[in-house]
Motif scaffolding. Structure first.
Motif, mmCIF file in Angstrom:
data_model
loop_
_atom_site.group_PDB
_atom_site.id
_atom_site.type_symbol
_atom_site.label_atom_id
_atom_site.label_comp_id
_atom_site.label_asym_id
_atom_site.label_seq_id
_atom_site.Cartn_x
_atom_site.Cartn_y
_atom_site.Cartn_z
ATOM 1 N N SER A 52 0.823 -1.209 0.000
ATOM 2 C CA SER A 52 0.000 0.000 0.000
ATOM 3 C C SER A 52 0.859 1.262 0.000
ATOM 4 N N CYS A 53 0.382 2.258 -0.689
ATOM 5 C CA CYS A 53 1.019 3.579 -0.648
ATOM 6 C C CYS A 53 0.763 4.203 0.720
ATOM 7 N N ASP A 54 1.783 4.825 1.308
ATOM 8 C CA ASP A 54 1.572 5.576 2.533
ATOM 9 C C ASP A 54 1.622 7.067 2.207
ATOM 10 N N ARG A 55 1.613 7.890 3.243
ATOM 11 C CA ARG A 55 1.573 9.336 3.007
ATOM 12 C C ARG A 55 2.797 9.836 2.246
ATOM 13 N N PHE A 56 3.952 9.184 2.470
ATOM 14 C CA PHE A 56 5.157 9.612 1.780
ATOM 15 C C PHE A 56 5.099 9.255 0.294
ATOM 16 N N THR A 57 4.526 8.104 -0.005
ATOM 17 C CA THR A 57 4.381 7.699 -1.411
ATOM 18 C C THR A 57 3.551 8.724 -2.164
ATOM 19 N N LEU A 58 2.420 9.087 -1.591
ATOM 20 C CA LEU A 58 1.549 10.088 -2.222
ATOM 21 C C LEU A 58 2.254 11.429 -2.329
ATOM 22 N N ASN A 59 3.024 11.776 -1.295
ATOM 23 C CA ASN A 59 3.774 13.029 -1.320
ATOM 24 C C ASN A 59 4.784 13.049 -2.455
ATOM 25 N N ILE A 60 5.455 11.927 -2.629
ATOM 26 C CA ILE A 60 6.434 11.822 -3.715
ATOM 27 C C ILE A 60 5.748 12.009 -5.062
ATOM 28 N N MET A 61 4.591 11.367 -5.226
ATOM 29 C CA MET A 61 3.894 11.464 -6.499
ATOM 30 C C MET A 61 3.427 12.886 -6.778
ATOM 31 N N LEU A 62 2.922 13.549 -5.743
ATOM 32 C CA LEU A 62 2.524 14.954 -5.921
ATOM 33 C C LEU A 62 3.717 15.783 -6.379
ATOM 34 N N ASN A 63 4.848 15.621 -5.695
ATOM 35 C CA ASN A 63 6.025 16.415 -6.027
ATOM 36 C C ASN A 63 6.656 15.999 -7.345
ATOM 37 N N ALA A 64 6.477 14.736 -7.724
ATOM 38 C CA ALA A 64 6.979 14.303 -9.033
ATOM 39 C C ALA A 64 6.238 15.054 -10.135
ATOM 40 N N HIS A 65 4.925 15.219 -9.963
ATOM 41 C CA HIS A 65 4.156 16.003 -10.942
ATOM 42 C C HIS A 65 4.642 17.452 -10.973
ATOM 43 N N ILE A 66 4.947 17.995 -9.789
ATOM 44 C CA ILE A 66 5.434 19.373 -9.719
ATOM 45 C C ILE A 66 6.790 19.481 -10.410
ATOM 46 N N LEU A 91 -4.327 14.119 -9.149
ATOM 47 C CA LEU A 91 -3.984 13.321 -7.966
ATOM 48 C C LEU A 91 -4.649 13.897 -6.721
ATOM 49 N N LEU A 92 -4.655 15.210 -6.598
ATOM 50 C CA LEU A 92 -5.312 15.833 -5.446
ATOM 51 C C LEU A 92 -6.808 15.507 -5.445
ATOM 52 N N THR A 93 -7.425 15.577 -6.613
ATOM 53 C CA THR A 93 -8.856 15.248 -6.718
ATOM 54 C C THR A 93 -9.102 13.794 -6.311
ATOM 55 N N LYS A 94 -8.214 12.887 -6.749
ATOM 56 C CA LYS A 94 -8.329 11.476 -6.398
ATOM 57 C C LYS A 94 -8.185 11.274 -4.897
ATOM 58 N N MET A 95 -7.263 11.979 -4.286
ATOM 59 C CA MET A 95 -7.051 11.874 -2.848
ATOM 60 C C MET A 95 -8.267 12.377 -2.080
ATOM 61 N N GLU A 96 -8.822 13.495 -2.550
ATOM 62 C CA GLU A 96 -9.986 14.076 -1.863
ATOM 63 C C GLU A 96 -11.205 13.150 -1.965
ATOM 64 N N ALA A 97 -11.258 12.396 -3.054
ATOM 65 C CA ALA A 97 -12.410 11.503 -3.253
ATOM 66 C C ALA A 97 -12.247 10.151 -2.556
ATOM 67 N N ASP A 98 -11.031 9.850 -2.091
ATOM 68 C CA ASP A 98 -10.771 8.558 -1.468
ATOM 69 C C ASP A 98 -11.119 8.623 0.022
ATOM 70 N N PRO A 99 -12.096 7.840 0.484
ATOM 71 C CA PRO A 99 -12.492 7.877 1.900
ATOM 72 C C PRO A 99 -11.407 7.385 2.845
ATOM 73 N N ASN A 100 -10.404 6.704 2.328
ATOM 74 C CA ASN A 100 -9.324 6.192 3.163
ATOM 75 C C ASN A 100 -8.144 7.162 3.278
#
Length: 501
Positions: A213-227, A238-247
């Motif tokens: 599973s991706c943790d918070r750092f994985t998602l952080n890396i992906m956000l910054n990779a896009h940047i 990715l932000l929209t996907k995160m906001e829509a994910d209940p987990n």
């Protein structure tokens, strides 16, 4: 399923050149001996006060510990680990390593997996990656836990040593040490920094196939990779996907990351909207970090009034920290508010007993960049008169100021002081150093130039290859060439310094 909180740190908004998340800053903490609580008695112990008073980087801490035992006092292993953690946090790796070695030499203290992992990281920082490799090879097999392998992986990633990092990652796969997302995060972050988008994608695919599973750092890396790839659409998706994910709980830190992406793309208004969202959901103990992010973010957006508004909110917290003052002073300097920065500096000096060279150096650097060299000199002289230890960065800041004002005699003498105060493999500016060499060569003072260059080698600033190139440069008589070009022609790791002007 447990909800996920994405975290973010202030350097991400400052690092607008790359937009890459240096998650190794976080990751290294996982290969440690534990987490130090804010209320830890280690912070208030008399032994810690003795240790923290040893400010000079080359001064030894071992005598302090030896004296403590000679006075008939005990020191717990957990307390020593706490000291190491604190010193690492405040960027004092040499002293942290000294405590680690002292602890290891005490018969009453047995070395754990975490201790070995931390020591490996500290050796890399103080003596370099080759020494760290030697230590790793000497570690008994029963101590070569996944934490130790992970620490070496992190060391390679910090050095951007891709082939070695990939080799250790493969070894960790073979040893079944890749069940958590942590080693994947190290490699994902490295691939992001190096722009290896395809390798990043394949590693994400491997995580999915292995059901990691991706943790918070994985998602952080992906956000910054896009940047980092200037992919605003990918970041938004990715932000929209995160906001829509209940987990996934999208915390203020994620909105700060996205604000950074918008700022880098020149979309200031969108960035400001994200900062407002960030502010609305600040809560808990991490509030100070959020406010520090807001300070630097609003300064980057040129919003002086917002900077002062956030500062007032920050000061309403129970305690103000050195990091907060550093953010505020840096923000005001960015906004050309010199009087405001000086006022905050005076407030910090009056309230904080323990000095922080980063804050002093930020002010000196600010003076020099704004052409206020006399103020920089006055402040350095004041610090010296008050008995403050002036480190290598302090002297280099002033040397750079002299260089900018074309006062090269003073620049050379001050840079010498910086080199003499330097620790092995210290990061340094190739531009100021090169300007000093060019100046000495132009004066045809080959003896002085050679002595100056020898000093850089003795302090571990230059590799043998770059040192020899510069030695030839000094003696070739060609005034049209530049020392900085010689330095930059060297391999990526030949010069241990910054690449910015």
């Amino acid at each position: 399923m447990k909800k996920l909180l994405l975290r973010w740190t202030p350097w991400q908004i400052n690092n607008t050149n790359s937009g890459i998340c240096r998650v190794s800053t976080f990751i290294s903490s996982f290969y440690s001996t534990g987490t130090l609580a804010a209320s830890s008695p280690a912070l208030s112990s008399s032994l810690y006060r003795r240790i923290s008073s040893v400010e000079y980087p080359t001064a030894s801490i071992s005598p302090v510990l030896d004296q403590w035992l000679e006075q008939g006092k005990d020191v717990e292993q957990s307390e020593l680990r706490s000291f190491i953690k604190i010193l690492r946090k405040f960027n004092r790796p040499k002293h942290a390593l000294e405590i680690s070695e002292w602890m290891e030499n005490q018969a009453s203290h047995s070395l754990s997996h975490g201790d070995a992992a931390v020591k490996l990281d500290l050796i890399s920082k103080v003596y370099g990656i080759e020494q760290a490799e030697e230590y790793f090879n000497a570690i008994p097999s029963d101590l070569k836990h996944y934490k130790v392998y992970g620490s070496l992986l992190n060391c390679y990633a910090k050095k951007k040593s891709l082939e070695k990092a990939e080799a250790i990652m493969q070894k960790m796969r073979e040893l079944d040490f890749t069940k958590s997302p942590l080693p994947y995060n190290v490699m994902l972050n490295l691939y992001s920094q190096l722009g290896e988008q395809e390798k990043l994608r394949l590693l994400m695919q491997e995580m999915e196939e292995k059901d990691i599973s991706c943790d918070r750092f994985t998602l952080n890396i992906m956000l910054n990779a896009h940047i980092g790839a200037s992919n605003v659409e990918g970041m938004e998706n990715l932000l929209t996907k995160m906001e829509a994910d209940p987990n996934v709980v999208v915390g203020w830190n994620a909105y700060g990351t996205v604000a950074n992406g918008y700022m880098k793309a020149g979309l200031t208004e969108k960035a400001l909207i994200m900062l407002k969202r960030l502010e609305q959901i600040i809560s808990g103990k991490k509030g100070k970090l959020a406010y520090e992010i807001l300070l630097t973010s609003y300064a980057a957006a040129g919003k002086r009034e917002e900077v002062y508004r956030i500062w007032n909110l920050y000061k309403n917290m129970k305690k103000t920290y050195n990091s907060g003052y550093l953010c505020m002073i840096s923000s005001l300097l960015k906004l050309d508010d010199i009087p405001g920065a000086e006022k905050i500096l005076e407030e910090w000096e009056s309230r904080h007993k323990f000095s922080d060279a980063r804050i002093r150096n930020t002010m000196i650097r600010g003076y020099c960049k704004k052409g206020l060299l006399e103020k920089a000199e006055e402040y350095v002289n004041k610090l010296a008169e008050n008995g403050k230890v002036l480190n290598a960065d302090t002297w280099e800041c002033l040397a750079t100021g002299y260089k900018l004002e074309n006062k090269m005699d003073k620049a050379v003498e001050t840079m010498k002081k910086a080199l003499l105060a330097s620790q092995p493999e210290r990061r340094s500016s190739p531009f100021t150093l090169a300007a000093c060499l060019d100046y000495l060569k132009s004066r045809e003072d080959l003896e002085e130039a050679t002595a100056f260059l020898r000093l850089t080698r003795e302090r571990g600033i230059l590799s043998v290859d770059v040192y020899e190139r510069l030695l030839n440069y000094i003696n070739d008589g060609n005034l049209s060439s530049k020392a900085v070009d010689v330095i930059m022609e060297g391999s990526e790791w030949s010069f241990h310094g910054k690449t910015g002007a």
